[in-house]
Design a protein around this motif. Structure first.
Motif, short mmCIF file in Angstrom:
data_model
loop_
_atom_site.label_atom_id
_atom_site.label_comp_id
_atom_site.label_asym_id
_atom_site.label_seq_id
_atom_site.Cartn_x
_atom_site.Cartn_y
_atom_site.Cartn_z
N ASN A 4 0.83 -1.21 0.00
CA ASN A 4 0.00 0.00 0.00
C ASN A 4 0.86 1.26 0.00
O ASN A 4 0.36 2.36 0.17
N ILE A 5 2.17 1.08 -0.18
CA ILE A 5 3.11 2.21 -0.07
C ILE A 5 3.52 2.66 -1.46
O ILE A 5 4.21 1.94 -2.18
N CYS A 6 3.12 3.87 -1.82
CA CYS A 6 3.47 4.40 -3.13
C CYS A 6 4.99 4.63 -3.21
O CYS A 6 5.57 5.25 -2.31
N PRO A 7 5.65 4.13 -4.26
CA PRO A 7 7.11 4.29 -4.36
C PRO A 7 7.54 5.75 -4.54
O PRO A 7 8.72 6.06 -4.39
N HIS A 8 6.61 6.64 -4.85
CA HIS A 8 6.94 8.04 -5.06
C HIS A 8 7.41 8.68 -3.75
O HIS A 8 8.61 8.92 -3.55
N PHE A 9 6.49 8.92 -2.83
CA PHE A 9 6.85 9.50 -1.54
C PHE A 9 6.32 8.70 -0.35
O PHE A 9 6.47 9.14 0.78
N GLY A 10 5.66 7.57 -0.63
CA GLY A 10 5.19 6.72 0.47
C GLY A 10 3.72 6.89 0.81
O GLY A 10 3.28 6.46 1.88
N GLY A 11 2.96 7.49 -0.08
CA GLY A 11 1.54 7.72 0.19
C GLY A 11 0.73 6.44 0.18
O GLY A 11 1.20 5.38 -0.26
N PRO A 12 -0.52 6.53 0.67
CA PRO A 12 -1.39 5.36 0.75
C PRO A 12 -2.12 5.10 -0.57
O PRO A 12 -3.02 5.85 -0.94
N TRP B 51 -1.87 10.99 -2.08
CA TRP B 51 -1.03 12.18 -1.96
C TRP B 51 -0.85 12.93 -3.28
O TRP B 51 -0.94 14.16 -3.32
N LEU C 135 -1.07 9.50 -8.18
CA LEU C 135 -0.48 8.50 -9.07
C LEU C 135 -1.41 7.30 -9.14
O LEU C 135 -1.95 6.87 -8.12
N PHE D 261 7.45 2.61 -11.61
CA PHE D 261 6.89 2.30 -10.29
C PHE D 261 6.00 1.07 -10.39
O PHE D 261 5.09 1.01 -11.23
N THR E 47 -3.71 15.10 -1.43
CA THR E 47 -4.08 15.08 -0.02
C THR E 47 -5.27 16.00 0.27
O THR E 47 -6.15 15.67 1.06
N PHE F 241 12.62 4.58 3.91
CA PHE F 241 12.05 4.90 2.61
C PHE F 241 13.01 5.76 1.79
O PHE F 241 13.63 6.69 2.30
#
Lengths: 131, 217
Positions: free
Chosen positions: A42-50, A65, A68, A83, B32, B156
């Motif tokens: 569930n972790i977006c490789p971009h910045f870690g969003g849900p 976030w 994407l 990604f 967001t 990360f």
């Protein structure tokens, strides 16, 4: 955590067809599609969003976030093709869903880049794997 | 002329570097904060400044408004923003970031708008709009900051993810609270976003939140 770890229950898929949860240091997005139950990171490789914040629409997850979008069939990002979300192997036993967080070392070379874990609902035993 | 003014201040358990990342990650406003912002386009950007165009619906004013915004990080503890809105209105804002202990930060936002003296009666309305805006956006950002810090402390890497997840190997037992969070500007962009601007990709959405509670041990 080694071996299959419980990550949730089939009943948690009933309302929206998906849920996400942190298990250990993994955030796992479980979803049902075309009768199969699968799980992505569930972790977006971009910045870690849900990735699973929004309910999936038309075979797509949209990260909260930065919007994407990820193909639910492959886990591949439609905006940035490099990604790709990891897919977890699943087992479903008596209504409980288990995921393999750490692959056995012997399996890693063969499995690292493959999409895995397609499980039928209510099925017991290890999930079917896509070849 | 007279000046409408509001000041809000909050303390957070996040490092200043993370807070500045949050404020300088301009594209996240249509993600967001998708409930408020409709579109953003980065027009120009430097190492410590950004000029953008954005549309949003403000609280208590139920119409979509366009504005251009110039933001500049004057120092590691001070960001200044100018919002150029309709009717020649200019909203000026100063964001002060004060380190609190090892991993904390106090953010103070001072907002000002010059208007003709005859409009001084708008001060309570201005304060109400700014207050509601600040806290609704703040609450959405708090979840983002909390998650960002968690994945950051798990190792990360931007545009990569978590190595132990990608490689399917064992990861750290717990987050590393000592991992430094440096200030790195500008926040890296995805090409499509940087050049074309982005808008909300959907008209409606059912939101499921940041996830279910963890299972008991």
């Amino acid at each position: 955590m080694t071996g299959f770890v419980k990550i949730g229950y089939l009943r948690e898929l009933e309302e929206a067809g998906q849920f996400s949860r942190w298990v250990g240091n993994h955030d796992i997005l479980v979803f049902r599609q075309d009768g199969a139950i699968r799980a992505f990171s569930n972790i977006c490789p971009h910045f870690g969003g849900p990735v699973g914040y929004h309910q999936m629409q038309d075979g797509t997850f949209t990260c909260l976030w930065h919007n994407l979008q990820f193909d639910t069939a492959t886990g591949r990002c439609r905006n940035v093709p490099k990604f790709k979300l990891r897919e977890y192997r699943l087992k479903i036993i008596a209504g409980d869903i288990y995921a393999l967080l750490v692959e056995p070392p012997d399996d890693l070379p063969a499995r690292r880049d493959r999409d895995l874990a397609v499980a039928e609902p209510q099925q017991s035993g290890e999930a079917k794997t896509a070849s | 002329m007279t000046e409408l003014r509001s000041t809000f201040s909050e303390e957070v358990p996040f490092p200043t570097g993370l807070m500045i990342w949050n404020y300088f990650d301009h594209e996240h406003v249509v993600g967001t904060h998708f409930a408020h912002y409709h579109r953003i386009r980065i027009l120009a950007e430097g190492d410590n400044w950004c000029f953008s165009q954005r549309s949003a619906t403000l609280p208590l004013i139920p119409i979509r408004m366009w504005a251009t915004q110039f933001s500049c990080l004057i120092s590691e503890n001070h960001m200044r923003s100018f919002h150029f809105g309709p009717f020649g209105l200019l909203l000026e804002q100063d964001f002060h970031f004060e380190n609190v202990g090892q991993q904390g930060c106090r953010v103070t936002v001072d907002s000002r708008m010059q208007v003709p003296r005859v409009l001084c009666w708008l001060q309570p309305f201005f304060y109400g709009v700014m207050r509601r805006w600040f806290y609704s956006v703040w609450d959405e950002d708090m979840e983002m900051r909390e998650r960002r810090l968690k994945v950051w402390q798990l190792g990360f890497r931007d545009f990569v993810g978590l190595d132990y997840v990608n490689n399917k190997t064992a990861g750290p037992d717990r987050p590393d609270p000592e991992r430094p969070y440096p200030i790195r500007l500008p926040v890296p962009k995805i090409t499509e976003i940087a050049h074309g601007g982005i808008a909300r990709p959907f008209r409606t959405s059912k939101t499921l939140g940041y996830g279910l509670p963890e299972l008991p041990e």
